[in-house]
Design a protein around this motif. Structure first.
Motif, PDB file in Angstrom:
ATOM      1  N   LYS A  12      65.842 126.822 114.116  1.00  0.00           N
ATOM      2  CA  LYS A  12      66.523 127.461 112.993  1.00  0.00           C
ATOM      3  C   LYS A  12      66.686 128.949 113.278  1.00  0.00           C
ATOM      4  CE  LYS A  12      65.184 124.076 109.583  1.00  0.00           C
ATOM      5  NZ  LYS A  12      64.463 123.815 108.336  1.00  0.00           N
ATOM      6  N   LEU A  13      67.762 129.521 112.742  1.00  0.00           N
ATOM      7  CA  LEU A  13      68.129 130.899 113.030  1.00  0.00           C
ATOM      8  C   LEU A  13      66.986 131.876 112.757  1.00  0.00           C
ATOM      9  CD1 LEU A  13      70.109 133.078 113.837  1.00  0.00           C
ATOM     10  CD2 LEU A  13      71.117 132.934 111.551  1.00  0.00           C
ATOM     11  N   GLY A  14      66.359 131.785 111.606  1.00  0.00           N
ATOM     12  CA  GLY A  14      65.259 132.697 111.274  1.00  0.00           C
ATOM     13  C   GLY A  14      64.120 132.600 112.267  1.00  0.00           C
ATOM     14  N   GLN A  15      63.796 131.382 112.690  1.00  0.00           N
ATOM     15  CA  GLN A  15      62.726 131.176 113.673  1.00  0.00           C
ATOM     16  C   GLN A  15      63.119 131.752 115.027  1.00  0.00           C
ATOM     17  OE1 GLN A  15      62.548 126.916 113.298  1.00  0.00           O
ATOM     18  NE2 GLN A  15      60.752 126.998 111.970  1.00  0.00           N
ATOM     19  N   ALA A  16      64.390 131.576 115.401  1.00  0.00           N
ATOM     20  CA  ALA A  16      64.870 132.104 116.678  1.00  0.00           C
ATOM     21  C   ALA A  16      64.778 133.627 116.701  1.00  0.00           C
ATOM     22  CB  ALA A  16      66.296 131.647 116.934  1.00  0.00           C
ATOM     23  N   VAL A  23      62.925 140.423 114.719  1.00  0.00           N
ATOM     24  CA  VAL A  23      62.339 140.762 113.421  1.00  0.00           C
ATOM     25  C   VAL A  23      60.848 140.446 113.474  1.00  0.00           C
ATOM     26  CG1 VAL A  23      64.439 140.406 112.062  1.00  0.00           C
ATOM     27  CG2 VAL A  23      62.909 138.489 112.476  1.00  0.00           C
ATOM     28  N   ASP A  24      60.096 141.029 112.545  1.00  0.00           N
ATOM     29  CA  ASP A  24      58.653 140.816 112.515  1.00  0.00           C
ATOM     30  C   ASP A  24      58.234 139.591 111.713  1.00  0.00           C
ATOM     31  OD1 ASP A  24      58.135 143.086 114.076  1.00  0.00           O
ATOM     32  OD2 ASP A  24      58.127 144.387 112.313  1.00  0.00           O
ATOM     33  N   SER A  25      59.051 139.211 110.726  1.00  0.00           N
ATOM     34  CA  SER A  25      58.651 138.106 109.852  1.00  0.00           C
ATOM     35  C   SER A  25      59.869 137.317 109.393  1.00  0.00           C
ATOM     36  CB  SER A  25      57.907 138.644 108.628  1.00  0.00           C
ATOM     37  OG  SER A  25      58.812 139.320 107.772  1.00  0.00           O
ATOM     38  N   GLY A  26      59.587 136.163 108.818  1.00  0.00           N
ATOM     39  CA  GLY A  26      60.646 135.341 108.267  1.00  0.00           C
ATOM     40  C   GLY A  26      61.358 136.024 107.113  1.00  0.00           C
ATOM     41  N   VAL A  27      60.622 136.808 106.350  1.00  0.00           N
ATOM     42  CA  VAL A  27      61.221 137.544 105.231  1.00  0.00           C
ATOM     43  C   VAL A  27      62.226 138.561 105.761  1.00  0.00           C
ATOM     44  CG1 VAL A  27      60.758 139.141 103.338  1.00  0.00           C
ATOM     45  CG2 VAL A  27      59.225 137.220 103.731  1.00  0.00           C
ATOM     46  N   ASP A  28      61.850 139.260 106.830  1.00  0.00           N
ATOM     47  CA  ASP A  28      62.779 140.222 107.444  1.00  0.00           C
ATOM     48  C   ASP A  28      64.028 139.515 107.936  1.00  0.00           C
ATOM     49  OD1 ASP A  28      61.008 142.307 106.983  1.00  0.00           O
ATOM     50  OD2 ASP A  28      60.149 142.232 109.001  1.00  0.00           O
ATOM     51  N   ALA A  29      63.853 138.362 108.576  1.00  0.00           N
ATOM     52  CA  ALA A  29      64.997 137.592 109.073  1.00  0.00           C
ATOM     53  C   ALA A  29      65.907 137.198 107.918  1.00  0.00           C
ATOM     54  CB  ALA A  29      64.513 136.351 109.823  1.00  0.00           C
ATOM     55  N   LYS A  30      65.312 136.713 106.833  1.00  0.00           N
ATOM     56  CA  LYS A  30      66.088 136.284 105.669  1.00  0.00           C
ATOM     57  C   LYS A  30      66.960 137.419 105.141  1.00  0.00           C
ATOM     58  CE  LYS A  30      65.497 134.612 100.947  1.00  0.00           C
ATOM     59  NZ  LYS A  30      64.554 134.199  99.919  1.00  0.00           N
ATOM     60  N   GLU A  45      76.742 134.963 110.418  1.00  0.00           N
ATOM     61  CA  GLU A  45      76.066 133.779 109.876  1.00  0.00           C
ATOM     62  C   GLU A  45      75.194 134.204 108.702  1.00  0.00           C
ATOM     63  OE1 GLU A  45      75.277 130.467 108.752  1.00  0.00           O
ATOM     64  OE2 GLU A  45      76.354 130.392 110.658  1.00  0.00           O
ATOM     65  N   LEU A  46      75.333 133.513 107.569  1.00  0.00           N
ATOM     66  CA  LEU A  46      74.588 133.864 106.358  1.00  0.00           C
ATOM     67  C   LEU A  46      73.516 132.845 106.000  1.00  0.00           C
ATOM     68  CD1 LEU A  46      77.621 135.077 104.207  1.00  0.00           C
ATOM     69  CD2 LEU A  46      76.019 136.472 105.534  1.00  0.00           C
ATOM     70  N   GLN A  47      73.317 131.825 106.823  1.00  0.00           N
ATOM     71  CA  GLN A  47      72.332 130.778 106.539  1.00  0.00           C
ATOM     72  C   GLN A  47      71.127 130.925 107.456  1.00  0.00           C
ATOM     73  OE1 GLN A  47      74.009 126.831 106.635  1.00  0.00           O
ATOM     74  NE2 GLN A  47      75.980 127.578 105.926  1.00  0.00           N
ATOM     75  N   ARG A  48      69.981 131.204 106.867  1.00  0.00           N
ATOM     76  CA  ARG A  48      68.760 131.362 107.658  1.00  0.00           C
ATOM     77  C   ARG A  48      68.382 130.065 108.354  1.00  0.00           C
ATOM     78  NH1 ARG A  48      62.927 132.794 105.087  1.00  0.00           N
ATOM     79  NH2 ARG A  48      63.517 131.070 103.781  1.00  0.00           N
ATOM     80  N   GLY A  49      68.711 128.920 107.737  1.00  0.00           N
ATOM     81  CA  GLY A  49      68.356 127.618 108.290  1.00  0.00           C
ATOM     82  C   GLY A  49      69.381 127.054 109.256  1.00  0.00           C
ATOM     83  N   LYS A  50      70.377 127.843 109.627  1.00  0.00           N
ATOM     84  CA  LYS A  50      71.407 127.398 110.572  1.00  0.00           C
ATOM     85  C   LYS A  50      70.741 126.906 111.854  1.00  0.00           C
ATOM     86  CE  LYS A  50      75.466 127.587 112.844  1.00  0.00           C
ATOM     87  NZ  LYS A  50      76.466 126.585 112.676  1.00  0.00           N
ATOM     88  N   LYS A  51      71.145 125.735 112.314  1.00  0.00           N
ATOM     89  CA  LYS A  51      70.579 125.183 113.548  1.00  0.00           C
ATOM     90  C   LYS A  51      71.200 125.878 114.753  1.00  0.00           C
ATOM     91  CE  LYS A  51      69.588 120.672 111.593  1.00  0.00           C
ATOM     92  NZ  LYS A  51      69.890 119.242 111.615  1.00  0.00           N
ATOM     93  N   ILE A  52      70.336 126.374 115.619  1.00  0.00           N
ATOM     94  CA  ILE A  52      70.750 127.072 116.827  1.00  0.00           C
ATOM     95  C   ILE A  52      70.401 126.175 118.012  1.00  0.00           C
ATOM     96  CG2 ILE A  52      70.468 129.168 118.201  1.00  0.00           C
ATOM     97  CD1 ILE A  52      71.669 129.623 115.390  1.00  0.00           C
TER      98      ILE A  52
END
Length: 69
Positions: A12-16, A23-30, A45-52
């Motif tokens: 997922k984009l945020g995890q990537a 980024v330092d955290s998932g909140v920062d990514a969001k 891309e505006l979706q944090r859960g977008k599959k990469i």
């Protein structure tokens, strides 16, 4: 250009972004994603859960990261 390796078929984009150290955290990514500061393959891309998937290119804050498996 930096690369990150993933074990699964996708990440997922945020995890990537966290894995690449963008980024330092998932909140920062969001926040960065929702504000429209992140591009995937040249498109905002505006979706944090977008599959990469392997071969995709992330762009954020002047940095580019290619995903590989």
């Amino acid at each position: 250009m930096e690369t990150i390796k993933i074990k699964d078929d996708f990440i997922k984009l945020g995890q990537a972004m966290k894995l690449a150290g963008l980024v330092d955290s998932g909140v920062d990514a969001k926040i960065e994603i929702q504000e429209g500061f992140v591009k995937v393959n040249g498109e905002v891309e505006l979706q944090r859960g977008k599959k990469i998937y392997p071969g995709d290119l992330l762009e954020f804050d002047g940095q580019q990261v290619r995903v590989e498996n």
